[in-house]
Design an enzyme around this catalytic site. Structure first.
Site, PDB file in Angstrom:
ATOM      1  N   ASP A 180       0.884  -1.149   0.000  1.00 11.63           N
ATOM      2  CA  ASP A 180       0.000   0.000   0.000  1.00 11.63           C
ATOM      3  C   ASP A 180       0.935   1.215   0.000  1.00 11.63           C
ATOM      4  OD1 ASP A 180      -2.346   1.596   0.320  1.00 11.63           O
ATOM      5  OD2 ASP A 180      -1.935   1.711   2.466  1.00 11.63           O
ATOM      6  N   ASP A 184       0.045   4.984   1.174  1.00 12.68           N
ATOM      7  CA  ASP A 184      -0.104   5.885   2.316  1.00 12.68           C
ATOM      8  C   ASP A 184      -0.106   5.106   3.624  1.00 12.68           C
ATOM      9  OD1 ASP A 184      -0.556   8.475   0.889  1.00 12.68           O
ATOM     10  OD2 ASP A 184      -2.180   7.306   0.018  1.00 12.68           O
TER      11      ASP A 184
END
Length: 200
Positions: A8, A10
């Site tokens: 991922d 953020d």
């Protein structure tokens, strides 16, 4: 050792939570959206879905563009997550699957000095966002790696659900949520350095 690592963005590679929350809070205030209801589900979900859910009468694309502009104006406040680059370097192959748009993702990677991977699946590349498995399945397919051979690194419940639904091992870091909220992951770590030591 996994054949591929799917990150991922953020909260895993880039510390962006303060920028994201400030931008969405500003938007919510301007549009009369209930920030107290939006904030708990903000991280890990595509902006288009959030706008559709919380402001269904507004033009989704226009609102997402406004929020993206708010976030991009604050790129100077972004920081690399400690230990993230070492995880990227240790991964045999890697990709990013993010709920943000491509322009935003590229800007964030450049802002903190991270490399841009050959495979970056953004909200612009999918029809269903996390917690649906599409982002991670698409990233694995682009790398030519079967889902079972992939390791997902996440920081949000929606992303954990997406990775698990894709049939992948999922580990989480407590950068944006507490360990109790990440309990569905196969393992939960306090830092990316811990992920590097234990998983890669």
């Amino acid at each position: 050792m996994p054949e591929a690592v799917l990150f991922d963005l953020d909260g895993v590679l880039v510390e962006s939570a303060p920028v994201v929350e400030a931008s969405w809070s500003r938007w919510a205030g301007e549009r009369g959206v209930d920030w107290a209801a939006l904030r708990p589900v903000l991280h890990g979900r595509p902006g288009r879905e959030l706008v559709s859910e919380f402001a269904p009468d507004l033009d989704v694309e226009a609102e997402v563009a406004t929020i993206t502009a708010y976030e991009m104006a604050e790129e100077g406040s972004l920081r690399a997550i400690p230990g993230a680059r070492e995880c990227m370097d240790a991964a045999p192959r890697w990709a990013i699957a993010t709920s943000g748009g491509r322009e935003l993702a590229l800007g964030r990677l450049r802002a903190v000095g991270h490399p841009v991977p050959d495979v970056l699946v953004s909200a612009d590349d999918i029809t269903q966002g996390k917690p649906h498995p599409e982002p991670y399945l698409k990233a694995a397919a682009a790398l030519g790696v079967v889902p079972e051979a992939c390791l997902v690194i996440e920081d949000a419940p929606a992303g954990i659900a997406a990775g698990k639904a894709a049939g992948m091992r999922v580990v989480a870091v407590t950068t944006s949520h507490g360990a109790e909220e990440l309990a569905a992951a196969d393992a939960v770590y306090a830092s990316m350095a811990d992920v590097r030591r234990e998983e890669l």
